[in-house]
Design an enzyme around this catalytic site. Structure first.
Site: not given
Ligand code: NAD
Length: 458
Positions: A209, A243
């Site tokens: 997602e 998002c």
């Molecule tokens: P992110 O990708 O930075 O982090 C998400 C998760 O991944 C966190 O738990 C984090 O600890 C982990 N993570 C971060 N970097 C990582 C890596 N290098 N390797 C493995 N795991 C890692 O996202 P965020 O900043 O927490 O959230 C914002 C993003 O999420 C935006 O792009 C938003 O559009 C998206 N989002 C999508 C939805 C959806 O339902 N489609 C919902 C909410 C947010």
């Protein structure tokens, strides 16, 4: 923390059939509902401590969604889990066929910070309902909410069934190096690709997602006042860190000025003359994201807003006038209270801009013209969307919620969440009272019969 041990114990628990009994699953979900209801106030306090999310928004977009998802799942679990009979194939006569919903096994859920409670629990509820074990890795950027999430889960579930593993990138990386039966990830496109790569190593199925640059089209026939009101709401809820928030506004040139005027009025109505003083206006999650957003404001024409306060990660609701597609604000997903306004004259202008980007998670179109709305929906590929409003398609649990292309893989919500976490196992049962000899060797003299069979019954 010994991650391989946690997974091993969960796998043994699953293999011992501990997660399969449906009445037990249902009872655990009921226990979870009790605990979640009991801790609602604590969750709201935690969300405020993490990024000044208001009580109202926390209720509307976090706790109430989790409670209603739980209630629906408890009510429907027996129906959803039941093997589904389908029409048998005539060539198998006599037989019957069923689809069994089989849990995958050990599920990893990785959730983001922006709706830290809802986006952790919504997949978790489906995974448990479907009979899996779960390791949940909530976001490290919302430590207060992640802590309460862990406490709630530990109060309800055996750790061999559901475990919460807190931590940042290093822990996430270690988790992804393990062999899972399903991975459900919500977060950015960049990390989504890391997750997909890790999953590919073991051919583990995934739901991703992700995010995207969501266009919001406002044509000249739209009810501009109402459009402005609904865009202000959908864009500024959660401080624009949603998002499916409208990312950039594509406005017919004839109604641009009127829209900007109403937008300003609606912002004032919602958050007062200075949104910084409003209890309802959230902050940017951290300094890194604040700095990223501030760069987007540099060298741009600000139509309204543009105020920032580094001390508090505050950015006021902002409209940017006609940025170029190469500008910082038009490069990627904004994820903050800033909206670029780009005017258009023709459908080709719209096309040039939308097709410049990857397939978005959402698309919005404000218009009174049915044909125009239908054309926008048909011409562009996007995860989901709303006509004449923003973000509200999310609230219908009968609609699949997910992206397409770079905005994601797979979809969930309502019954679909249960299905996401269930392998559909197709089983045919043959009956013994008749055994048509035509399929068996030797085939000599049977070809004609086979051809007739194939012609009429395949
Ligand atoms: P992110 O990708 O930075 O982090 C998400 C998760 O991944 C966190 O738990 C984090 O600890 C982990 N993570 C971060 N970097 C990582 C890596 N290098 N390797 C493995 N795991 C890692 O996202 P965020 O900043 O927490 O959230 C914002 C993003 O999420 C935006 O792009 C938003 O559009 C998206 N989002 C999508 C939805 C959806 O339902 N489609 C919902 C909410 C947010």
């Amino acid at each position: 923390m010994n991650i391989p041990k946690i997974i091993q114990e969960q796998k043994s628990y699953f293999a011992a059939q501990q997660t399969k009994d449906i009445s037990k699953r249902k009872q655990l979900l009921k226990n979870l509902l009790t605990e979640i209801t009991k801790r609602e106030k604590d969750v709201i306090t935690a969300l405020y401590a993490d990024f000044k999310k208001s009580e109202y928004e926390s209720l509307m977009t976090e706790t109430s969604i989790v409670i209603s998802e739980l209630r629906r799942t408890i009510k429907k679990i027996n129906t959803w889990a039941k093997p589904q009979s389908v029409m048998p194939a005539f060539l198998n006569f006599p037989s019957s066929s069923k689809i069994y919903k089989e849990p995958y096994g050990a599920v990893l859920v990785i959730s983001p910070w922006n709706y830290p409670y809802q986006l952790a629990f919504a997949p978790l509820i489906g995974a448990i309902a479907a009979g899996n074990t779960v390791v949940l890795k909530p976001s490290e950027l919302t430590p207060n909410t992640s802590r309460i999430t862990k406490e709630i889960i530990e109060a309800v579930f055996d750790k061999n069934h559901v475990s919460v593993v807190e931590g940042g990138v290093d822990i996430s990386t270690e988790l992804l190096a393990q062999r899972w039966d399903y991975i459900f990830f919500t977060g950015s496109v960049t990390v989504g690709k890391i997750v997909a790569k890790a999953a590919a190593q073991f051919l583990t199925p995934v739901t991703l997602e992700l995010g995207g640059k969501n266009p919001c089209i406002i044509d000249e026939s739209a009810n501009i006042k109402l459009a402005a009101k609904r865009i202000v709401w959908g864009k500024l809820i959660n401080g624009g860190q949603t998002c499916i928030a409208p990312d950039y506004l594509l406005i017919h040139a004839a109604v641009k000025d009127k829209f900007v005027e109403y937008y300003q009025k609606e912002v004032t109505k919602a958050y007062g003359d200075n949104p910084e003083n409003s209890k309802d206006y959230p902050r940017i999650i951290n300094q890194r994201n604040f700095d990223r957003l501030v760069i987007m404001l540099e060298n741009e024409d600000i139509l309204t807003g543009g105020k920032t306060n580094k001390e508090d990660n505050y950015i006021s609701p902002t409209l940017i006038d006609e940025p170029s597609l190469d500008s910082e604000v038009m490069k990627g997903e904004i994820f903050g209270p800033i909206s670029p306004v780009i005017s258009y004259q023709t459908a080709e202008d719209i096309n040039k801009i939308i097709s410049h980007y990857e397939k978005p998670l959402a698309l919005y179109v404000f218009t009174k013209k049915k044909r125009f709305a239908n054309k926008m929906i048909a011409n562009y590929s996007f995860g989901g969307g709303t006509i004449n409003d923003t973000t509200v398609h999310f609230a219908n649990h009968n609609l699949p919620f997910g992206g397409v292309g770079e905005s994601g893989v797979g979809a969930y919500h309502g019954k679909q969440t249960f299905d996401v976490f269930s392998h559909k196992k197709g089983v045919t049962k043959r009956y013994n009272w008749l055994d048509i000899p035509v399929r068996y060797a030797p085939y000599k003299g049977k070809l004609k019969i086979l051809k007739t069979f194939m012609k009429y019954f395949s």
